[in-house]
Design a protein around this motif. Structure first.
Motif, PDB file in Angstrom:
ATOM      1  N   PRO A  52      -6.935  12.651  28.474  1.00 35.30           N
ATOM      2  CA  PRO A  52      -7.343  14.185  27.825  1.00 35.30           C
ATOM      3  C   PRO A  52      -5.831  15.064  27.687  1.00 35.30           C
ATOM      4  CG  PRO A  52      -7.757  14.155  30.364  1.00 35.30           C
ATOM      5  CD  PRO A  52      -7.319  12.866  30.091  1.00 35.30           C
ATOM      6  N   ALA A  53      -4.787  14.859  27.967  1.00 32.03           N
ATOM      7  CA  ALA A  53      -3.544  15.467  28.062  1.00 32.03           C
ATOM      8  C   ALA A  53      -3.153  15.132  26.397  1.00 32.03           C
ATOM      9  CB  ALA A  53      -2.445  14.979  28.862  1.00 32.03           C
ATOM     10  N   SER A  54      -3.719  14.399  25.615  1.00 36.28           N
ATOM     11  CA  SER A  54      -3.120  13.947  24.289  1.00 36.28           C
ATOM     12  C   SER A  54      -3.521  15.342  23.550  1.00 36.28           C
ATOM     13  CB  SER A  54      -3.803  12.694  23.816  1.00 36.28           C
ATOM     14  OG  SER A  54      -3.267  12.589  22.437  1.00 36.28           O
ATOM     15  N   GLY A  55      -2.524  15.965  23.034  1.00 34.20           N
ATOM     16  CA  GLY A  55      -3.081  17.121  22.174  1.00 34.20           C
ATOM     17  C   GLY A  55      -2.983  17.257  20.538  1.00 34.20           C
ATOM     18  N   ALA A  56      -2.717  15.834  20.203  1.00 35.76           N
ATOM     19  CA  ALA A  56      -2.849  15.488  18.825  1.00 35.76           C
ATOM     20  C   ALA A  56      -4.107  15.394  18.318  1.00 35.76           C
ATOM     21  CB  ALA A  56      -1.892  13.946  18.494  1.00 35.76           C
ATOM     22  N   ARG A  57      -4.228  15.788  16.875  1.00 38.32           N
ATOM     23  CA  ARG A  57      -5.464  16.097  16.278  1.00 38.32           C
ATOM     24  C   ARG A  57      -5.236  15.278  14.903  1.00 38.32           C
ATOM     25  NH1 ARG A  57      -6.561  17.520  20.647  1.00 38.32           N
ATOM     26  NH2 ARG A  57      -7.689  19.207  21.478  1.00 38.32           N
ATOM     27  N   LEU A  58      -5.975  14.267  14.458  1.00 42.05           N
ATOM     28  CA  LEU A  58      -6.380  13.614  13.463  1.00 42.05           C
ATOM     29  C   LEU A  58      -6.740  14.736  12.310  1.00 42.05           C
ATOM     30  CD1 LEU A  58      -5.681  11.394  11.264  1.00 42.05           C
ATOM     31  CD2 LEU A  58      -7.893  10.435  12.186  1.00 42.05           C
ATOM     32  N   LEU A  59      -6.162  14.922  11.327  1.00 41.02           N
ATOM     33  CA  LEU A  59      -6.735  16.152  10.268  1.00 41.02           C
ATOM     34  C   LEU A  59      -7.147  17.561  11.019  1.00 41.02           C
ATOM     35  CD1 LEU A  59      -9.406  13.541   8.442  1.00 41.02           C
ATOM     36  CD2 LEU A  59      -6.992  14.365   7.750  1.00 41.02           C
ATOM     37  N   GLY A  60      -6.307  17.616  12.109  1.00 47.74           N
ATOM     38  CA  GLY A  60      -6.640  18.770  13.011  1.00 47.74           C
ATOM     39  C   GLY A  60      -7.730  19.079  13.644  1.00 47.74           C
ATOM     40  N   LEU A  61      -8.639  18.130  13.776  1.00 46.98           N
ATOM     41  CA  LEU A  61      -9.910  18.145  14.036  1.00 46.98           C
ATOM     42  C   LEU A  61     -10.323  17.070  15.229  1.00 46.98           C
ATOM     43  CD1 LEU A  61     -12.633  19.431  13.771  1.00 46.98           C
ATOM     44  CD2 LEU A  61     -13.310  17.703  11.973  1.00 46.98           C
ATOM     45  N   PHE A  62      -9.882  15.627  14.882  1.00 55.00           N
ATOM     46  CA  PHE A  62     -10.325  14.784  16.063  1.00 55.00           C
ATOM     47  C   PHE A  62      -9.271  14.436  16.940  1.00 55.00           C
ATOM     48  CE2 PHE A  62     -12.119  13.815  11.941  1.00 55.00           C
ATOM     49  CZ  PHE A  62     -13.787  13.862  12.112  1.00 55.00           C
ATOM     50  N   GLN A  63      -9.356  14.587  18.102  1.00 60.82           N
ATOM     51  CA  GLN A  63      -8.478  14.400  19.332  1.00 60.82           C
ATOM     52  C   GLN A  63      -8.151  12.923  19.124  1.00 60.82           C
ATOM     53  OE1 GLN A  63      -9.311  15.338  23.075  1.00 60.82           O
ATOM     54  NE2 GLN A  63      -7.236  15.353  23.918  1.00 60.82           N
ATOM     55  N   VAL A  64      -6.849  12.374  19.133  1.00 60.40           N
ATOM     56  CA  VAL A  64      -6.360  10.942  19.154  1.00 60.40           C
ATOM     57  C   VAL A  64      -5.339  10.939  20.324  1.00 60.40           C
ATOM     58  CG1 VAL A  64      -6.961  10.629  16.604  1.00 60.40           C
ATOM     59  CG2 VAL A  64      -4.475  11.364  17.383  1.00 60.40           C
ATOM     60  N   SER A  65      -5.311   9.690  20.623  1.00 60.85           N
ATOM     61  CA  SER A  65      -4.251   8.776  21.631  1.00 60.85           C
ATOM     62  C   SER A  65      -3.853   7.789  21.117  1.00 60.85           C
ATOM     63  CB  SER A  65      -4.895   8.764  22.911  1.00 60.85           C
ATOM     64  OG  SER A  65      -5.864   7.713  22.983  1.00 60.85           O
ATOM     65  N   VAL A  66      -2.823   7.022  21.644  1.00 62.82           N
ATOM     66  CA  VAL A  66      -2.389   5.771  21.154  1.00 62.82           C
ATOM     67  C   VAL A  66      -3.583   4.795  21.397  1.00 62.82           C
ATOM     68  CG1 VAL A  66      -0.556   3.932  21.642  1.00 62.82           C
ATOM     69  CG2 VAL A  66       0.068   6.237  21.634  1.00 62.82           C
ATOM     70  N   VAL A  67      -4.306   4.894  22.440  1.00 61.98           N
ATOM     71  CA  VAL A  67      -5.185   3.897  22.943  1.00 61.98           C
ATOM     72  C   VAL A  67      -6.531   4.109  21.814  1.00 61.98           C
ATOM     73  CG1 VAL A  67      -7.013   3.220  24.387  1.00 61.98           C
ATOM     74  CG2 VAL A  67      -4.718   3.798  25.292  1.00 61.98           C
TER      75      VAL A  67
END
Length: 150
Positions: A52-67
Motif C-alpha cells: 500500500p505504500a506505493s503512491g504512483a497512480r496510472l493516469l492519476g487514478l489507478f494505484q500501481v506497483s511494480v508487482v
C-alpha cells in the motif's frame, strides 16, 4: 459504386474469439507498460515494488506497483500467446476473466492500508478489475458463439 468487400479486411480469416483475446492482451500489455512511464503514471517516484505504500497512480487514478504492472504484462504476454488458437483464446478470456473477478473480490475484501494489499489496489483498481473480468468473460461467450476453427 464500390463493393463493400473490395478492400480485404485484415481480420478476415481469424476467429472472433482470437481477435477478442489478442485485443484484450494488447490492452493489458499497454496498461502494464504505461504503469512504468513517468508522466502517464503520476507520482512515479513513489512507485514501490508492492504494498500500500506505493503512491504512483496510472493516469492519476489507478494505484500501481511494480508487482501489479508485471501482473498486467504477464497476462498480456499470455494472452498474445494463447490467442494463436481458438481453444487457447477462449481459455485466456475465460481464465483471465475469472482471475480479474477474483482480483475485484480481493480489492473489496482487503484492508487497503495494510501489507495484505500486496498489489497496491485502490478503489479505482478494484472497479477496473470488475470491468476487465466481466468484459473478458462476455467476450469469451459472445465471440465463441461464432465458432471458427482456424
Amino acid at each position: 459504386m464500390a463493393h463493400s468487400r473490395a478492400r480485404r479486411n485484415p481480420a478476415d480469416g481469424r476467429a472472433p474469439v482470437r481477435r477478442a483475446a489478442s485485443g484484450v492482451a494488447v490492452l493489458l500489455l499497454l496498461l502494464g507498460v504505461l504503469g512504468f512511464v513517468p508522466g502517464v503514471t503520476s507520482s512515479f517516484a513513489d512507485l514501490r515494488f508492492a504494498g500500500p505504500a506505493s503512491g504512483a497512480r496510472l493516469l492519476g487514478l489507478f494505484q500501481v506497483s511494480v508487482v501489479q504492472n508485471v501482473v498486467h504484462l504477464a497476462f498480456g504476454v499470455a494472452g498474445l500467446l494463447l490467442s494463436r488458437t481458438v481453444p487457447g483464446a477462449r481459455a485466456f478470456l475465460l481464465g483471465g476473466g475469472a482471475v480479474y473477478l477474483v482480483l475485484w473480490l480481493f480489492g473489496l475484501a482487503v484492508d487497503r492500508r495494510t501489507e495484505a494489499n500486496v498489489l497496491a489496489v485502490n478503489g479505482a483498481d478494484t472497479w477496473l478489475h470488475l470491468l476487465l473480468g466481466a468484459a473478458m468473460l462476455t467476450l469469451a461467450l459472445l465471440a465463441s458463439r461464432r465458432n471458427h476453427h482456424r
